[in-house]
Scaffold this active site. Structure first.
Site, PDB file in Angstrom:
ATOM      1  N   ASP A 188      -0.220  23.405  12.320  1.00  0.00           N
ATOM      2  CA  ASP A 188      -1.309  23.908  13.183  1.00  0.00           C
ATOM      3  C   ASP A 188      -1.714  22.914  14.269  1.00  0.00           C
ATOM      4  O   ASP A 188      -1.853  23.272  15.442  1.00  0.00           O
ATOM      5  CB  ASP A 188      -2.588  24.202  12.364  1.00  0.00           C
ATOM      6  CG  ASP A 188      -2.361  25.219  11.277  1.00  0.00           C
ATOM      7  OD1 ASP A 188      -1.361  25.942  11.323  1.00  0.00           O
ATOM      8  OD2 ASP A 188      -3.209  25.277  10.361  1.00  0.00           O
ATOM      9  N   ARG A 236      18.502   8.934   3.726  1.00  0.00           N
ATOM     10  CA  ARG A 236      18.254  10.304   3.258  1.00  0.00           C
ATOM     11  C   ARG A 236      19.096  11.365   3.935  1.00  0.00           C
ATOM     12  O   ARG A 236      19.505  12.334   3.302  1.00  0.00           O
ATOM     13  CB  ARG A 236      16.793  10.654   3.502  1.00  0.00           C
ATOM     14  CG  ARG A 236      15.929  10.098   2.463  1.00  0.00           C
ATOM     15  CD  ARG A 236      14.536  10.566   2.650  1.00  0.00           C
ATOM     16  NE  ARG A 236      13.743   9.841   1.685  1.00  0.00           N
ATOM     17  CZ  ARG A 236      12.443   9.816   1.669  1.00  0.00           C
ATOM     18  NH1 ARG A 236      11.774  10.493   2.575  1.00  0.00           N
ATOM     19  NH2 ARG A 236      11.804   9.149   0.759  1.00  0.00           N
ATOM     20  N   LYS A 259      -8.665  22.368   5.999  1.00  0.00           N
ATOM     21  CA  LYS A 259      -8.641  23.817   5.796  1.00  0.00           C
ATOM     22  C   LYS A 259      -8.701  24.254   4.335  1.00  0.00           C
ATOM     23  O   LYS A 259      -8.970  25.408   4.062  1.00  0.00           O
ATOM     24  CB  LYS A 259      -7.495  24.479   6.562  1.00  0.00           C
ATOM     25  CG  LYS A 259      -6.095  24.198   6.157  1.00  0.00           C
ATOM     26  CD  LYS A 259      -5.158  24.988   7.096  1.00  0.00           C
ATOM     27  CE  LYS A 259      -3.721  24.680   6.852  1.00  0.00           C
ATOM     28  NZ  LYS A 259      -2.816  25.379   7.751  1.00  0.00           N
ATOM     29  N   ALA A 272       2.168  12.366  -2.666  1.00  0.00           N
ATOM     30  CA  ALA A 272       3.100  11.250  -2.439  1.00  0.00           C
ATOM     31  C   ALA A 272       3.380  10.554  -3.759  1.00  0.00           C
ATOM     32  O   ALA A 272       2.479  10.318  -4.564  1.00  0.00           O
ATOM     33  CB  ALA A 272       2.521  10.287  -1.421  1.00  0.00           C
ATOM     34  N   GLN A 273       4.653  10.242  -3.976  1.00  0.00           N
ATOM     35  CA  GLN A 273       5.043   9.672  -5.267  1.00  0.00           C
ATOM     36  C   GLN A 273       5.446   8.211  -5.155  1.00  0.00           C
ATOM     37  O   GLN A 273       4.831   7.325  -5.734  1.00  0.00           O
ATOM     38  CB  GLN A 273       6.214  10.475  -5.850  1.00  0.00           C
ATOM     39  CG  GLN A 273       5.853  11.879  -6.263  1.00  0.00           C
ATOM     40  CD  GLN A 273       6.994  12.589  -6.986  1.00  0.00           C
ATOM     41  OE1 GLN A 273       8.005  11.994  -7.340  1.00  0.00           O
ATOM     42  NE2 GLN A 273       6.817  13.867  -7.233  1.00  0.00           N
ATOM     43  N   GLY A 274       6.528   7.968  -4.383  1.00  0.00           N
ATOM     44  CA  GLY A 274       7.154   6.642  -4.362  1.00  0.00           C
ATOM     45  C   GLY A 274       6.182   5.536  -4.011  1.00  0.00           C
ATOM     46  O   GLY A 274       6.047   4.547  -4.733  1.00  0.00           O
ATOM     47  N   SER A 276      -0.431  14.049   1.471  1.00  0.00           N
ATOM     48  CA  SER A 276      -0.838  12.734   0.949  1.00  0.00           C
ATOM     49  C   SER A 276      -1.055  12.773  -0.561  1.00  0.00           C
ATOM     50  O   SER A 276      -0.659  11.853  -1.283  1.00  0.00           O
ATOM     51  CB  SER A 276      -2.129  12.276   1.618  1.00  0.00           C
ATOM     52  OG  SER A 276      -1.922  12.115   3.005  1.00  0.00           O
ATOM     53  N   SER A 279       6.234   6.463   5.762  1.00  0.00           N
ATOM     54  CA  SER A 279       5.215   7.380   6.288  1.00  0.00           C
ATOM     55  C   SER A 279       3.820   6.920   5.852  1.00  0.00           C
ATOM     56  O   SER A 279       2.903   6.827   6.663  1.00  0.00           O
ATOM     57  CB  SER A 279       5.453   8.808   5.803  1.00  0.00           C
ATOM     58  OG  SER A 279       4.348   9.588   6.185  1.00  0.00           O
ATOM     59  N   LEU A 280       3.688   6.616   4.563  1.00  0.00           N
ATOM     60  CA  LEU A 280       2.367   6.142   4.127  1.00  0.00           C
ATOM     61  C   LEU A 280       2.049   4.806   4.775  1.00  0.00           C
ATOM     62  O   LEU A 280       0.886   4.494   5.020  1.00  0.00           O
ATOM     63  CB  LEU A 280       2.300   6.047   2.597  1.00  0.00           C
ATOM     64  CG  LEU A 280       2.262   7.394   1.873  1.00  0.00           C
ATOM     65  CD1 LEU A 280       1.962   7.183   0.391  1.00  0.00           C
ATOM     66  CD2 LEU A 280       1.237   8.354   2.457  1.00  0.00           C
TER      67      LEU A 280
HETATM   68  P1  FAD Z   1      -1.565  15.291   5.146  1.00  0.00           P
HETATM   69  O1  FAD Z   1      -1.806  14.429   4.000  1.00  0.00           O
HETATM   70  O2  FAD Z   1      -0.494  16.314   5.032  1.00  0.00           O
HETATM   71  O3  FAD Z   1      -2.927  16.029   5.479  1.00  0.00           O
HETATM   72  C1  FAD Z   1      -2.999  17.031   6.465  1.00  0.00           C
HETATM   73  C2  FAD Z   1      -4.419  17.543   6.512  1.00  0.00           C
HETATM   74  O4  FAD Z   1      -4.596  18.408   7.636  1.00  0.00           O
HETATM   75  C3  FAD Z   1      -4.843  18.333   5.292  1.00  0.00           C
HETATM   76  O5  FAD Z   1      -6.141  17.934   4.954  1.00  0.00           O
HETATM   77  C4  FAD Z   1      -4.867  19.778   5.820  1.00  0.00           C
HETATM   78  O6  FAD Z   1      -5.754  20.612   5.128  1.00  0.00           O
HETATM   79  C5  FAD Z   1      -5.333  19.548   7.237  1.00  0.00           C
HETATM   80  N1  FAD Z   1      -5.056  20.637   8.168  1.00  0.00           N
HETATM   81  C6  FAD Z   1      -3.856  21.084   8.587  1.00  0.00           C
HETATM   82  N2  FAD Z   1      -4.040  22.103   9.463  1.00  0.00           N
HETATM   83  C7  FAD Z   1      -5.375  22.284   9.586  1.00  0.00           C
HETATM   84  C8  FAD Z   1      -6.197  23.192  10.318  1.00  0.00           C
HETATM   85  N3  FAD Z   1      -5.683  24.143  11.107  1.00  0.00           N
HETATM   86  N4  FAD Z   1      -7.536  23.091  10.199  1.00  0.00           N
HETATM   87  C9  FAD Z   1      -8.095  22.160   9.394  1.00  0.00           C
HETATM   88  N5  FAD Z   1      -7.365  21.283   8.666  1.00  0.00           N
HETATM   89  C10 FAD Z   1      -6.032  21.353   8.771  1.00  0.00           C
HETATM   90  N6  FAD Z   1       5.601   9.207   2.224  1.00  0.00           N
HETATM   91  C11 FAD Z   1       5.648   7.912   1.864  1.00  0.00           C
HETATM   92  O7  FAD Z   1       5.584   7.023   2.719  1.00  0.00           O
HETATM   93  N7  FAD Z   1       5.756   7.574   0.553  1.00  0.00           N
HETATM   94  C12 FAD Z   1       5.830   8.502  -0.434  1.00  0.00           C
HETATM   95  O8  FAD Z   1       5.901   8.151  -1.606  1.00  0.00           O
HETATM   96  C13 FAD Z   1       5.827   9.873  -0.072  1.00  0.00           C
HETATM   97  N8  FAD Z   1       5.959  10.834  -1.008  1.00  0.00           N
HETATM   98  C14 FAD Z   1       5.839  12.147  -0.629  1.00  0.00           C
HETATM   99  C15 FAD Z   1       5.905  13.137  -1.596  1.00  0.00           C
HETATM  100  C16 FAD Z   1       5.702  14.466  -1.238  1.00  0.00           C
HETATM  101  C17 FAD Z   1       5.761  15.544  -2.290  1.00  0.00           C
HETATM  102  C18 FAD Z   1       5.445  14.807   0.117  1.00  0.00           C
HETATM  103  C19 FAD Z   1       5.214  16.229   0.522  1.00  0.00           C
HETATM  104  C20 FAD Z   1       5.427  13.822   1.086  1.00  0.00           C
HETATM  105  C21 FAD Z   1       5.627  12.491   0.719  1.00  0.00           C
HETATM  106  N9  FAD Z   1       5.603  11.479   1.679  1.00  0.00           N
HETATM  107  C22 FAD Z   1       5.677  10.176   1.298  1.00  0.00           C
HETATM  108  C23 FAD Z   1       5.226  11.781   3.059  1.00  0.00           C
HETATM  109  C24 FAD Z   1       3.722  11.477   3.201  1.00  0.00           C
HETATM  110  O9  FAD Z   1       3.066  11.775   2.001  1.00  0.00           O
HETATM  111  C25 FAD Z   1       3.098  12.280   4.312  1.00  0.00           C
HETATM  112  O10 FAD Z   1       3.855  12.117   5.478  1.00  0.00           O
HETATM  113  C26 FAD Z   1       1.682  11.813   4.573  1.00  0.00           C
HETATM  114  O11 FAD Z   1       0.918  11.838   3.391  1.00  0.00           O
HETATM  115  C27 FAD Z   1       1.027  12.675   5.630  1.00  0.00           C
HETATM  116  O12 FAD Z   1      -0.320  12.326   5.697  1.00  0.00           O
HETATM  117  P2  FAD Z   1      -1.221  12.919   6.824  1.00  0.00           P
HETATM  118  O13 FAD Z   1      -2.540  12.259   6.717  1.00  0.00           O
HETATM  119  O14 FAD Z   1      -0.533  12.836   8.129  1.00  0.00           O
HETATM  120  O15 FAD Z   1      -1.306  14.493   6.496  1.00  0.00           O
HETATM  121  C1  SIN Z   2       9.738   9.639  -2.616  1.00  0.00           C
HETATM  122  O1  SIN Z   2       8.978   9.145  -3.438  1.00  0.00           O
HETATM  123  O2  SIN Z   2      10.932   9.818  -2.787  1.00  0.00           O
HETATM  124  C2  SIN Z   2       9.158  10.048  -1.313  1.00  0.00           C
HETATM  125  C3  SIN Z   2       9.065   8.877  -0.474  1.00  0.00           C
HETATM  126  C4  SIN Z   2       8.944   9.256   0.966  1.00  0.00           C
HETATM  127  O3  SIN Z   2       8.978  10.426   1.332  1.00  0.00           O
HETATM  128  O4  SIN Z   2       8.850   8.322   1.753  1.00  0.00           O
END
Ligand code: FAD
Ligand code: SIN
Length: 539
Positions: free
Chosen positions: A214, A280, A39, A50-52, A47, A381-382
């Site tokens: 969504d 956590r 979107k 993501a930091q850690g 994604s 999660s990653l």
């Molecule tokens: P996302 O990466 O959130 O992507 C979702 C996608 O869906 C996006 O492209 C969005 O535009 C699209 N989308 C949503 N709704 C619609 C719609 N209606 N129409 C079209 N497109 C849509 N996890 C770890 O394991 N290690 C980490 O270090 C870590 N650090 C994090 C740091 C932060 C700041 C955050 C927020 C999360 C972190 N997490 C971490 C969690 C992890 O990053 C996420 O759970 C993971 O990246 C989610 O990936 P995803 O592919 O499921 O979705």
């Molecule tokens: C973080 O780097 O603290 C985020 C890691 C995660 O959400 O798994």
């Protein structure tokens, strides 16, 4: 209103985060035509931020079994053990597959991948890229790959509004608004929801704007079962910066950062033997109680165990953001408080991401396969985003079911009401604020019941079951529907488990069960499933 069909693909993937992109790349490799809908810009999503990093048991003293035990322990009894075992068992091959795309993980002097420690991990096992910019680097490589892949077309700025079914109720397509604001239907044999989490339903969240749930709501409206919606993870250490939260990675605590309250008292050990590295849910609540006790809005992350040069090298994004925001990180410490971070529940699915509707799949944060139990282990999660797409693609191809139709247009009833932008904005900001009070870290029956009444009244004024072509309005409808389902589930779960903390029911359950939400059905309990393993082809 009538919507024409504009194109047909083998698979449509909704979402361009790490899970969606890996899915698309693996399908394209196997000669499937894939359309990725996203979107905003293709890189935008959790994604990217993501930091850690990614948890993978690589060190000599580590093993898949140890990683599994840590995952189960953090999950507080709700983990689907077979799912967790399979995901962890495929972590190394998943990582190798990511490396084969061209991702270079940070290494130590011996040229081995550097592993850091995060909360509730018994050993150091988190691989990272660019110090604390793991998501940015991984996303960039995957996006570059996907853009060069002829079988993949990426539609940026394209909002998926609803899933479409044929007369036999088989899921066959998606209604979209494209970047030029035109509305039409796309068809596919299979649809993968990879739309991420829903942190945006809260006032204070680490999640970017696109995370409004969504895909989860769209699946629910199309008859898919949802699971464990009340399980929402708060990250303990988010930079407290009036309305502009920024995550301070757990790796800072993993490498020695300590928490003190504003009186200068270190408190984490009073709440859990693992102190700053407690799971956590425990640490977030500990911070919450300290904030109440000291009547303050943040605690402080003391990083004086690091030299400034090393901190700057190891955590460049955290360092720079603190400087930009005038945080005197080595003098005062970093002001932090908990914020909504991760959606543990989601579309109920098995290890392969199959939802309970044929041709509907889900992967990544929007999926709920039981891996994270009632509290997600850091950096798992990653790991899931990296491994689960392989299970999905293998299963989709092995059990391929043709989904033929010759539909050329759809007739869809729309919400006839017009909504004013400023009213939408006000309702959304009230919703976030109210969700934060009622569905946050500490929950009680009276507050949840009042909140459910408020959400019921929003249902009457917004008709969230009726589709709107205005994406802002549809996003709000999705957030209201999801908030309502979360609140219902939080009320029904009359015990405390993992991230779900009921101040009026501090007891644990007799048996840990999932809670399932399905359209036109009462919420129901489900014992954990023990799935037959499917094979993942990570080559
Ligand atoms: P996302 O990466 O959130 O992507 C979702 C996608 O869906 C996006 O492209 C969005 O535009 C699209 N989308 C949503 N709704 C619609 C719609 N209606 N129409 C079209 N497109 C849509 N996890 C770890 O394991 N290690 C980490 O270090 C870590 N650090 C994090 C740091 C932060 C700041 C955050 C927020 C999360 C972190 N997490 C971490 C969690 C992890 O990053 C996420 O759970 C993971 O990246 C989610 O990936 P995803 O592919 O499921 O979705
Ligand atoms: C973080 O780097 O603290 C985020 C890691 C995660 O959400 O798994």
């Amino acid at each position: 209103m009538r919507f024409n069909v504009a194109a047909k693909y083998d698979v449509i993937v909704i979402g361009s985060g790490i899970s969606g992109l890996i899915c698309a790349l693996e399908l394209a490799k196997r000669n499937k035509t894939v359309c990725v809908l996203t979107k905003e810009a293709v890189t935008e999503g959790s994604s990217l931020y993501a930091q850690g990093g990614i948890a993978v048991p690589l060190s000599e003293g580590d093993s898949a079994e140890k990683h599994l035990l840590d995952t189960i322990k953090a999950g507080s009894g709700l983990t689907d053990i077979n799912v967790a075992r399979e995901i962890v068992a495929h972590s190394v091959s998943g990582l190798e597959s990511l490396i084969s795309y061209g991702i270079k993980f940070d290494s130590s002097l011996q040229d081995k991948i550097h592993l850091t420690k995060e909360a509730a991990h018994s050993v150091s096992r988190v691989c990272h890229v660019g110090g604390d910019a793991s998501g940015k680097y991984i996303t960039k490589v995957l996006v570059d790959r996907a853009c060069r892949e002829p079988n993949i077309s990426i539609s940026q700025g394209t909002f998926a509004l609803a899933l479409l079914t044929d007369k036999k109720e088989s899921i066959i397509g998606v209604l979209i608004e494209d970047v030029t604001r035109e509305h039409y239907a796309l068809l596919a044999n299979d649809i993968v929801i990879a739309s991420g989490g829903a942190g945006q339903i809260f006032e204070n969240t680490t999640n970017p704007k696109v995370c409004t749930g969504d895909g989860i709501v769209m699946s629910y409206q199309a008859g898919a079962a949802l699971q464990d919606l009340e399980m929402i993870q708060f990250h303990p250490t988010v930079l407290f910066d009036n309305g502009d939260p920024f995550l301070i990675t757990e790796a800072v605590r993993g490498e020695g950062g300590r928490l003190k309250n504003i009186k200068g008292e270190y408190f984490a050990n009073q709440y859990h033997e693992l102190g700053e590295l407690a799971p956590r849910d425990v640490l977030s609540r500990a911070i919450f109680f300290e904030l109440e006790k000291t009547n303050s809005k943040h605690v402080l992350l003391d990083i004086t165990n690091f030299s400034e040069d090393y901190f700057k090298f190891r955590f460049p994004s955290v360092y720079q953001t603190c400087l930009d925001r005038r945080v005197e990180l080595f003098k005062t410490g970093i002001p932090v408080s908990p914020a909504a971070h991760y959606f543990i529940g989601g579309i109920k699915c098995d290890l392969s991401g199959a939802a309970n509707r044929e041709h509907l799949w889900c992967v990544g944060e929007c999926a709920s396969n039981g891996f994270h139990g009632a509290n997600r282990l850091a950096s798992n999660s990653l790991l899931e985003c990296m491994v689960a797409p392989h299970f999905l693609v293998s299963k989709l191809l092995e059990d391929f079911k043709p989904n033929p139709n010759n539909i050329t247009y759809f007739e869809i009833d729309l919400d006839p009401k017009e909504y004013n932008d400023s009213i939408i904005f006000r309702i959304a900001s009230d919703l976030k604020k109210n969700n934060s009070s009622a569905l946050g870290l500490i929950r009680t029956k009276s507050v949840l019941s009042q909140h459910l009444n408020y959400l019921n009244s929003l249902f009457e004024s917004l008709s969230p079951d009726k589709l709107s072509l205005n994406c802002q309005v549809q996003e709000l409808k999705n957030m209201v529907t999801l908030s309502f389902l979360i609140c219902q589930a939080a009320l029904k779960r009359e015990h405390s488990l993992g991230v779900h903390y009921r101040q009026d029911f501090l007891n644990l359950p007799d048996e840990c069960k999932h809670l399932v939400s399905c359209k036109n059905t009462e919420l129901y309990w489900l014992s954990q499933t023990f799935l037959t393993p499917v094979t993942a082809n990570t080559k």
